[in-house]
Motif scaffolding. Structure first.
Motif, mmCIF file in Angstrom:
data_model
loop_
_atom_site.group_PDB
_atom_site.id
_atom_site.type_symbol
_atom_site.label_atom_id
_atom_site.label_comp_id
_atom_site.label_asym_id
_atom_site.label_seq_id
_atom_site.Cartn_x
_atom_site.Cartn_y
_atom_site.Cartn_z
ATOM 1 N N LEU A 1 0.824 -1.201 0.000
ATOM 2 C CA LEU A 1 0.000 0.000 0.000
ATOM 3 C C LEU A 1 0.863 1.258 0.000
ATOM 4 O O LEU A 1 0.640 2.199 -0.788
ATOM 5 N N ALA A 2 1.877 1.229 0.876
ATOM 6 C CA ALA A 2 2.765 2.390 0.976
ATOM 7 C C ALA A 2 3.460 2.633 -0.344
ATOM 8 O O ALA A 2 3.538 3.770 -0.840
ATOM 9 N N VAL B 1 0.906 4.047 -2.867
ATOM 10 C CA VAL B 1 0.489 5.433 -2.633
ATOM 11 C C VAL B 1 1.609 6.401 -2.975
ATOM 12 O O VAL B 1 1.430 7.331 -3.776
ATOM 13 N N VAL B 2 2.789 6.170 -2.401
ATOM 14 C CA VAL B 2 3.898 7.097 -2.660
ATOM 15 C C VAL B 2 4.310 7.026 -4.124
ATOM 16 O O VAL B 2 4.530 8.053 -4.785
ATOM 17 N N ILE C 1 1.745 8.897 -6.164
ATOM 18 C CA ILE C 1 1.932 10.362 -6.097
ATOM 19 C C ILE C 1 3.085 10.769 -7.009
ATOM 20 O O ILE C 1 2.989 11.714 -7.795
ATOM 21 N N GLY C 2 4.174 10.008 -6.895
ATOM 22 C CA GLY C 2 5.345 10.305 -7.727
ATOM 23 C C GLY C 2 5.008 10.226 -9.201
ATOM 24 O O GLY C 2 5.395 11.095 -9.992
ATOM 25 N N PHE D 1 2.840 13.190 -10.321
ATOM 26 C CA PHE D 1 3.640 14.411 -10.444
ATOM 27 C C PHE D 1 4.589 14.316 -11.617
ATOM 28 O O PHE D 1 4.820 15.290 -12.336
ATOM 29 N N LEU E 1 4.681 16.865 -14.665
ATOM 30 C CA LEU E 1 5.914 17.592 -14.984
ATOM 31 C C LEU E 1 6.311 17.366 -16.429
ATOM 32 O O LEU E 1 6.772 18.280 -17.106
ATOM 33 N N ALA F 1 4.197 19.544 -18.350
ATOM 34 C CA ALA F 1 4.572 20.948 -18.152
ATOM 35 C C ALA F 1 5.855 21.264 -18.912
ATOM 36 O O ALA F 1 5.987 22.337 -19.502
ATOM 37 N N SER F 2 6.789 20.321 -18.921
ATOM 38 C CA SER F 2 8.065 20.589 -19.596
ATOM 39 C C SER F 2 7.821 20.760 -21.099
ATOM 40 O O SER F 2 8.577 21.442 -21.781
ATOM 41 N N ILE G 1 5.080 22.163 -22.349
ATOM 42 C CA ILE G 1 4.483 23.489 -22.524
ATOM 43 C C ILE G 1 5.522 24.585 -22.338
ATOM 44 O O ILE G 1 5.604 25.531 -23.110
ATOM 45 N N PHE G 2 6.326 24.416 -21.270
ATOM 46 C CA PHE G 2 7.271 25.482 -20.920
ATOM 47 C C PHE G 2 8.646 25.257 -21.533
ATOM 48 O O PHE G 2 9.649 25.644 -20.980
ATOM 49 N N LYS G 3 8.664 24.577 -22.657
ATOM 50 C CA LYS G 3 9.961 24.286 -23.266
ATOM 51 C C LYS G 3 10.646 25.576 -23.703
ATOM 52 O O LYS G 3 10.041 26.426 -24.344
ATOM 53 N N VAL G 4 11.922 25.709 -23.322
ATOM 54 C CA VAL G 4 12.684 26.879 -23.733
ATOM 55 C C VAL G 4 13.560 26.473 -24.905
ATOM 56 O O VAL G 4 14.262 25.465 -24.847
#
Lengths: 283, 196
Positions: free
Chosen positions: A8-9, A12-13, A16-17, A20, A24, A27-28, A30-33
């Motif tokens: 379970l641990a 869950v962890v 979450i990872g 995220f 990310l 997001a990377s 979208i926010f690509k430079v």
């Protein structure tokens, strides 16, 4: 402890990872430079020593400056010609001639040839010693010999031999750190091709030099008369070679009564040691 | 309710100021407080991370950790969330504020390990386990308190830069002395209390 708890641990962890991570990743996107790929390529070629001798904060900053056009393609003094060519290749320009320079200590007043005013036993540092009556050597402009330059050299190219700092051509990368540290401003950058240079920078007349240094320039002007190219002149009581005019013929070095003009053989042969007939021990 | 909100705001800003009273987040406080401009940028970045971290950790705590009996994993789960948020802030800044991004340098990714951020989230689940509003408020105002401390410090350091300080005291020694004196000054707020 139940195995389920562990699973379970982890779930869950890990979950979450994972969430995220996915966010990310999105997001990377979208926010690509847009990074100029040449910057990364150049950075890959540079030595990566981050020595700062090009005048930029590090290799990354230099690479960026090259791409922006603010730094020359041959600006890396450590990488020299091979690196400059590759960088120029990436930038699509001609590398031009890389003027290789090397640091030289303009003094050969070693322990065997100078007169000491007193024995210095203070702080083991050139700057401290130089403040104490200009150093223990009779010559006010001579190498203090405590190796501040050797300590700052990131390449281990300077060694103090018999109370005088000597630069190892092979190791020196001309970063210029030692130049800033020398309290007597004795270290200068000399073109690597240059095989003759004057190893004295005292401003005193010959009479004084005779009193405290066997190796010092007395300003007799014999070299000046000997030179066919108007390349050597006595200024401020010591000879100075104009490296642009000098053809490395070596006539001045042969004529010099004090042996204060260094003459190293053509590339290929091992350079003659500047310090003469002195035992291999410090002071 | 209103009194409690004001009380949370005041305590997070002044009486329990994260830097000056709780001594959390000292690394960026000393590292980025050389210029007012960068300190504001850092403060805003931390505020953003702290606010989001407060919200996310509250949700995760309430929805995942407590129901599954995984409260003992709080620290590691919160760190994970904070790290993700910081990464996001970094990407965002690199894109939209490159000047601030390069000015903050290493201190931006270091928000991940900024104990003030983790401190806020852990204090939140301890103090306000049931109220999302209070959690968010505390997070935002703790971060503003952090920004306030940074801003004051940066102002003082900028002024100090022009003073003739003895060589051995220049830079960090003076900064540390200043921080100590500021912490003593913030102790003066500890008398404040609004019930709640």
């Amino acid at each position: 402890m139940n195995v389920n708890n562990i699973i379970l641990a982890v779930c869950v962890v890990g979950g979450i990872g994972l969430i995220f991570g996915l966010l990310l990743a999105y997001a990377s996107h979208i926010f690509k430079v847009e990074v100029d790929e040449r910057v990364e390529k150049i950075q890959g070629i540079l030595p990566g020593a981050n020595c700062g001798s090009c005048g930029y904060a590090g290799c990354a900053a230099f690479a960026e400056a090259v791409v922006n056009g603010t730094a020359p393609v041959n600006g890396c003094t450590v990488g020299k010609a091979p690196v400059a060519e590759k960088v120029a290749g990436i930038m699509g320009v001609d590398a031009g001639e890389v003027k290789e320079v090397v640091a030289r200590v303009m003094c050969t007043g070693d322990a065997a040839s100078v007169v000491y005013k007193f024995e210095y036993s203070g702080i083991d540092d050139c700057k401290a010693a130089a403040k104490f009556g200009g150093g223990s050597k009779g010559c006010q402009s001579g190498c203090v010999g405590l190796g501040r330059c050797a300590k700052v050299c990131p390449f281990g190219a300077i060694e103090v031999k018999n109370g005088v700092a000597v630069v190892d051509d092979e190791k020196c990368q001309a970063c210029g750190k030692c130049i800033k540290e020398c309290p007597k401003a004795l270290i200068k950058l000399v073109p690597k091709k240059q095989r003759h240079w004057v190893v004295c920078s005292n401003p005193e007349t010959g009479k004084f030099v005779n009193q405290y240094c066997k190796n010092g320039c007395i300003g007799c002007r014999m070299c000046e008369k000997e030179c066919h190219f108007d390349a050597i002149h006595v200024e401020n009581n010591h000879a100075i070679i104009d490296y642009d005019k000098c053809k490395n013929c070596g006539l001045c070095a042969k004529k010099c009564p004090r042996g204060v003009i260094v003459s190293i053989p053509r590339p290929g042969a091992k350079p003659k040691v500047v310090v003469k007939d002195t035992p291999e021990e410090n002071q | 309710m209103a009194l409690q909100i004001v009380s949370i705001m005041l305590s997070a800003l002044l009486t329990e100021n994260f830097v000056m009273v709780k001594f959390l987040g000292i690394c960026p406080f000393l590292g980025v407080s050389k210029k007012v401009e960068t300190s504001i940028g850092m403060g805003m970045a931390v505020t953003f991370v702290m606010a989001l971290a407060s919200a996310f950790t509250w949700i995760v705590n309430k929805a995942l950790l407590i129901p599954f009996g995984l409260v003992y994993l709080q620290t590691i789960a919160f760190i994970l969330i904070i790290a993700g948020l910081v990464q996001f802030v970094e990407m965002f800044m690199k894109k939209s504020m490159p000047a601030l991004y390069s000015a903050l340098g290493i201190y931006l990714p270091l928000i991940t390990t900024n104990c003030a951020v983790l401190g806020v989230t852990l204090l939140n689940v301890q103090n306000y386990p049931d109220s999302f509003l209070f959690t968010l408020l505390y997070g935002v105002f703790a971060a503003l308190g952090f920004t306030l401390a940074m801003l004051l410090m940066a102002g003082i350091r900028e002024a100090l830069d022009e003073e003739s300080i003895p060589a051995s005291f220049r830079g960090f020694p003076t900064a540390l002395l200043t921080a100590g004196l500021m912490a003593i000054a913030f102790m003066g707020f500890s008398g404040f209390s609004l019930g709640g």
